[in-house]
Design a protein around this motif. Structure first.
Motif, mmCIF file in Angstrom:
data_model
loop_
_atom_site.group_PDB
_atom_site.id
_atom_site.type_symbol
_atom_site.label_atom_id
_atom_site.label_comp_id
_atom_site.label_asym_id
_atom_site.label_seq_id
_atom_site.Cartn_x
_atom_site.Cartn_y
_atom_site.Cartn_z
ATOM 1 N N ASP A 242 33.565 40.114 49.769
ATOM 2 C CA ASP A 242 33.928 39.248 48.645
ATOM 3 C C ASP A 242 32.839 38.215 48.372
ATOM 4 O OD1 ASP A 242 36.246 40.707 48.359
ATOM 5 O OD2 ASP A 242 37.603 39.079 48.921
ATOM 6 N N LYS A 243 32.240 37.656 49.413
ATOM 7 C CA LYS A 243 31.145 36.697 49.232
ATOM 8 C C LYS A 243 29.991 37.354 48.473
ATOM 9 C CE LYS A 243 27.480 34.322 51.729
ATOM 10 N NZ LYS A 243 26.895 33.956 53.018
ATOM 11 N N GLU A 244 29.626 38.550 48.874
ATOM 12 C CA GLU A 244 28.539 39.271 48.209
ATOM 13 C C GLU A 244 28.862 39.485 46.726
ATOM 14 O OE1 GLU A 244 26.537 43.708 48.384
ATOM 15 O OE2 GLU A 244 27.478 42.917 50.183
ATOM 16 N N ILE B 82 38.574 37.437 46.589
ATOM 17 C CA ILE B 82 38.707 37.853 45.194
ATOM 18 C C ILE B 82 40.117 38.394 45.048
ATOM 19 C CG2 ILE B 82 37.896 39.405 43.394
ATOM 20 C CD1 ILE B 82 35.101 39.239 44.666
ATOM 21 N N LEU B 83 40.869 37.797 44.122
ATOM 22 C CA LEU B 83 42.289 38.088 43.978
ATOM 23 C C LEU B 83 42.597 38.689 42.615
ATOM 24 C CD1 LEU B 83 43.456 34.637 45.383
ATOM 25 C CD2 LEU B 83 43.291 36.793 46.646
ATOM 26 N N LEU C 294 40.640 38.847 37.396
ATOM 27 C CA LEU C 294 40.359 38.466 38.781
ATOM 28 C C LEU C 294 40.191 36.959 38.909
ATOM 29 C CD1 LEU C 294 37.663 41.150 39.708
ATOM 30 C CD2 LEU C 294 40.091 41.157 40.320
ATOM 31 N N HIS C 295 40.667 36.435 40.020
ATOM 32 C CA HIS C 295 40.351 35.060 40.398
ATOM 33 C C HIS C 295 39.314 35.133 41.504
ATOM 34 C CE1 HIS C 295 44.193 32.862 38.857
ATOM 35 N NE2 HIS C 295 43.393 33.247 37.886
ATOM 36 N N ILE C 296 38.153 34.568 41.227
ATOM 37 C CA ILE C 296 37.088 34.462 42.210
ATOM 38 C C ILE C 296 37.399 33.153 42.950
ATOM 39 C CG2 ILE C 296 34.594 34.432 42.564
ATOM 40 C CD1 ILE C 296 35.710 36.945 41.061
#
Length: 185
Positions: free
Chosen positions: A20-22, A111-112, A128-130
């Motif tokens: 998710d960070k990437e 990431i949701l 998406l919610h980052i």
């Protein structure tokens, strides 16, 4: 320090956070309006794992949209200081005051997915919610209050109860991860 720099410095806890960070860093480099809802595909949000001083309980709100007990948080809405967003949302959604950051650093990243829904009479497409999560603290003796336009319940749960109270399978995994991290600190 910018959010991009904070993310660069963030050490992922597990494979989910690593991937998710990437993706989050790629998103920041290649997308526009990442801090506003003008980006209809994805945009930044901030959440909190809002614990008591002893780190034995967490505040959850019964989120009307998700029909589940959930953490506090919300959209960046143009504010690039996601710690500020996290604290503001925690106070607004719970009625608590004097919410403080246990640490100003990022606590978790995810990431949701957000399913399409009706909000204030208008359809909001799936997106998406980052999300960036912060570890916050509040006084559990302080009175809680419901934010009627968003939630229909606010209460303290033990760490284990918070996971079981949630009815969203993916979020249960996220909350379990947050608890594991809390126990390791």
């Amino acid at each position: 320090m910018t959010l991009y720099e904070q993310l660069q410095n963030y050490k992922p806890y597990n494979e989910q956070e690593e991937k998710d960070k990437e993706a989050m860093m790629w998103f920041m480099k290649h997308s526009e309006n990442v801090f506003t809802r003008d980006n209809k595909i994805a945009h930044f949000s901030a959440s909190s794992w809002l614990v008591n001083k002893d780190r034995t309980k967490v505040v959850m709100v019964y989120h009307n949209l998700y029909d589940s007990w959930a953490w506090t948080g919300g959209h960046a809405d143009g504010d690039e200081d996601l710690l500020h967003v996290s604290i503001k949302e925690a106070e607004e959604e719970t009625g608590l005051t004097n919410v403080i950051a246990v640490n100003p650093d990022i606590y978790s990243v995810e990431i949701l997915t957000v399913d399409g829904h009706i909000k204030r009479g208008s359809y909001v497409s799936s997106h998406l919610h980052i999300n960036v999560t912060y570890l916050l603290e509040a006084d559990e003796e302080q009175e809680l209050s419901v934010k009627l336009d968003e939630n229909s319940g606010v209460r303290w749960f033990t760490l284990e109860e918070a996971v079981t109270a949630c009815s969203e399978p993916w979020m249960k995994q996220i909350y379990q991860k947050l608890n594991e991290k809390l126990r390791r600190n």
